[in-house]
Design an enzyme around this catalytic site. Sequence first.
Site, PDB file in Angstrom:
ATOM      1  N   ARG A 152      -1.777  -2.234  -5.602  1.00  0.00           N
ATOM      2  CA  ARG A 152      -2.652  -2.556  -4.480  1.00  0.00           C
ATOM      3  C   ARG A 152      -1.831  -2.553  -3.203  1.00  0.00           C
ATOM      4  O   ARG A 152      -0.670  -2.979  -3.199  1.00  0.00           O
ATOM      5  CB  ARG A 152      -3.298  -3.940  -4.658  1.00  0.00           C
ATOM      6  CG  ARG A 152      -4.389  -4.017  -5.719  1.00  0.00           C
ATOM      7  CD  ARG A 152      -5.647  -3.228  -5.350  1.00  0.00           C
ATOM      8  NE  ARG A 152      -6.682  -3.292  -6.384  1.00  0.00           N
ATOM      9  CZ  ARG A 152      -6.799  -2.443  -7.408  1.00  0.00           C
ATOM     10  NH1 ARG A 152      -5.924  -1.436  -7.527  1.00  0.00           N
ATOM     11  NH2 ARG A 152      -7.782  -2.587  -8.275  1.00  0.00           N
TER      12      ARG A 152
ATOM     13  N   SER B 170       9.111  -9.594 -13.717  1.00  0.00           N
ATOM     14  CA  SER B 170       7.796  -9.966 -14.221  1.00  0.00           C
ATOM     15  C   SER B 170       7.722 -11.490 -14.156  1.00  0.00           C
ATOM     16  O   SER B 170       8.744 -12.140 -13.947  1.00  0.00           O
ATOM     17  CB  SER B 170       7.688  -9.476 -15.669  1.00  0.00           C
ATOM     18  OG  SER B 170       6.354  -9.259 -16.044  1.00  0.00           O
TER      19      SER B 170
ATOM     20  N   HIS C 282      -6.086   6.622  -3.133  1.00  0.00           N
ATOM     21  CA  HIS C 282      -6.422   5.678  -4.222  1.00  0.00           C
ATOM     22  C   HIS C 282      -7.076   6.446  -5.380  1.00  0.00           C
ATOM     23  O   HIS C 282      -8.240   6.210  -5.705  1.00  0.00           O
ATOM     24  CB  HIS C 282      -7.345   4.556  -3.711  1.00  0.00           C
ATOM     25  CG  HIS C 282      -7.287   3.329  -4.583  1.00  0.00           C
ATOM     26  ND1 HIS C 282      -7.385   2.048  -4.083  1.00  0.00           N
ATOM     27  CD2 HIS C 282      -7.144   3.187  -5.926  1.00  0.00           C
ATOM     28  CE1 HIS C 282      -7.309   1.179  -5.078  1.00  0.00           C
ATOM     29  NE2 HIS C 282      -7.168   1.836  -6.198  1.00  0.00           N
TER      30      HIS C 282
ATOM     31  N   GLU D 147      -7.664   0.270   3.217  1.00  0.00           N
ATOM     32  CA  GLU D 147      -8.249   1.562   2.818  1.00  0.00           C
ATOM     33  C   GLU D 147      -9.666   1.700   3.359  1.00  0.00           C
ATOM     34  O   GLU D 147     -10.391   0.708   3.414  1.00  0.00           O
ATOM     35  CB  GLU D 147      -8.261   1.659   1.285  1.00  0.00           C
ATOM     36  CG  GLU D 147      -6.858   1.657   0.703  1.00  0.00           C
ATOM     37  CD  GLU D 147      -6.850   1.585  -0.833  1.00  0.00           C
ATOM     38  OE1 GLU D 147      -7.917   1.675  -1.439  1.00  0.00           O
ATOM     39  OE2 GLU D 147      -5.774   1.441  -1.396  1.00  0.00           O
TER      40      GLU D 147
ATOM     41  N   ILE E 212       0.272  -1.034 -17.437  1.00  0.00           N
ATOM     42  CA  ILE E 212       0.669   0.171 -16.698  1.00  0.00           C
ATOM     43  C   ILE E 212       2.188   0.256 -16.597  1.00  0.00           C
ATOM     44  O   ILE E 212       2.786   1.283 -16.902  1.00  0.00           O
ATOM     45  CB  ILE E 212       0.013   0.187 -15.299  1.00  0.00           C
ATOM     46  CG1 ILE E 212      -1.504   0.320 -15.455  1.00  0.00           C
ATOM     47  CG2 ILE E 212       0.575   1.308 -14.446  1.00  0.00           C
ATOM     48  CD1 ILE E 212      -2.296   0.089 -14.183  1.00  0.00           C
TER      49      ILE E 212
END
Lengths: 335, 335
Positions: A251, A193, A298, A280, A174
């Site tokens: 997330r 990363s 979401h 959530e 992504i």
Amino acid sequence: MDPKPQDHQSPSSTPSELRQVLVLRPPPVFAVHEQDFSSKFHILKAYDSPLPTHDFLQAHAQSVKAVLCSGIGPITAEVIHNLPALELVVTASTGVNHIDMAECRRRGITVTNTGDVFSDDVADAAVGLLIDVMRRITSGDRFVRSGRWATSGEYTLGSKLACKRVGIVGLGNIGSRVATRLKAMGCLVSYTSRQEKHTTPFTFYPNILQLAFNSDALVICCALTNETRHIINNKVMMALGKKGIIVNIARGAIINEVELVKCLVEGEIGGAGLDVFENEPNVPKELFELDNVVLLPHRTAFTQESFYNAAQILIGNLEAFFTNKPLLTLVANEF
Amino acid sequence: MDPKPQDHQSPSSTPSELRQVLVLRPPPVFAVHEQDFSSKFHILKAYDSPLPTHDFLQAHAQSVKAVLCSGIGPITAEVIHNLPALELVVTASTGVNHIDMAECRRRGITVTNTGDVFSDDVADAAVGLLIDVMRRITSGDRFVRSGRWATSGEYTLGSKLACKRVGIVGLGNIGSRVATRLKAMGCLVSYTSRQEKHTTPFTFYPNILQLAFNSDALVICCALTNETRHIINNKVMMALGKKGIIVNIARGAIINEVELVKCLVEGEIGGAGLDVFENEPNVPKELFELDNVVLLPHRTAFTQESFYNAAQILIGNLEAFFTNKPLLTLVANEF
């Protein structure tokens, strides 16, 4: 009829009876394409049963080999414990943070995800959220719909994307797609990363604090793990600064939400585009009052096309499992 | 003190007295950067005067050589007629459809615009609007803020951008930037324009109807002229089809707004992202009820950075005029 419980496959029997798939709570992809699943498998719907979940699991404990899940129905150690015959967990998501992977590994349970099927859609929505916050699109829509345009000469200016330094947190499937899109808009892309990726043209920073300090916006694209939980904290937000924007399509728990809300309310950062939250579907009410945040339920993976493709992958993995063929999108599970 | 009315320049006099700039209604760029203008020029504010506009113009008719304007304060033939000394119209916009160009040409009045200064920002916002409508961002934000996420299992799916056929109406400074951005998202870009542009990789359609028939979305980027007024009509929308999206960041009157509203209300097209309207700041009330439209208050050029740059261009043109130097961003005015 001669079912062979030790085999996955039994061509002579009614397929849907033996090809049991347990669903604790229906993943959205399943809810939309339920017919496709029901025609191929016998779906055990824990959520539709009058039995309490524990009793429902007990009733099917000896036969259930495959579970279909998503983030809204976690596969905890307790669930796994209640299913001694479980061999496969198929999740209708890219992330696997809702699955107790250590327990799956210990038990030799295989996990599949949806692979790369949502990556383009999530990247598009991430870019959409960044443009929206920087250029005040949702806020502008509220302004028009409230009728204020005709009466107010207010000119709140947005922020230009070109030449802005955007830091990508996690340059995977992504993150790299987000980077490509933002480069086409003239943004200066850098990233952090686990390790530097020498094949990309983007600037690497070895940690999140350095990335934040050198960025006008952060786009969170990494997986939620023990290492990434709450890596976006007050210190990182202070490094990002008062005009800094945070977009989170990964997330919720990657950000310390309490500290995020405080920084937004007190103006310590400039704004946020949030698709995900720590608890959530509960969203901190303080955010509802802010004009510089965009809040999604979401939904960055929610397109007709990717849902259709995801359903094919889920069904493909279940078919492969029940016919002893190679799985399509196995998740590596090494610790 | 020896003012020479036939010259623009008069170094020995107080500059701001002679360097008169008339403003009928304050353009947003002027409102934000007024101090920079006032320190260099004597601003005649018609909108701040107790006099009716006509009387105000009469009072300054013999001395006003330069007018600063934008779309919110049209320079009509009547205005021009009331200003016999007028030599320069400086507009704080890319488009010049609010200026009577024929009358300017007849009178030998020069027109400058803001050149290319807003193009990147407008293109970013156009892409933001397209993502927003296709991926339901503003609608998702409303869903969360209304508290429905916690109580509703509703999963309205958006539409994937990759592989969608997007037709650009007018492949100029803005349109070509929109095309580059959408290409990075995997969209299949085509366009219509006055003439085919052989240096671009995008598919050309010779007219709007063919473009609409071969597109999933249209992004309107052309100038408003007699030729483009209402080119997006009922017939074009029918060719685009029930899932088709229209984004308009150009001028409202390029679309037949009555027919657009009808098509949206009746579901003849799929949605719209609109920054501009036929009768701004008035927006058709029927649109306020729709969840598949995003409405902006003519703000796609509104960033701090482009406003600052635009102010420098406007001031630069006025300075150049008053010192007899070449103008920065002259608008060609041939008919």
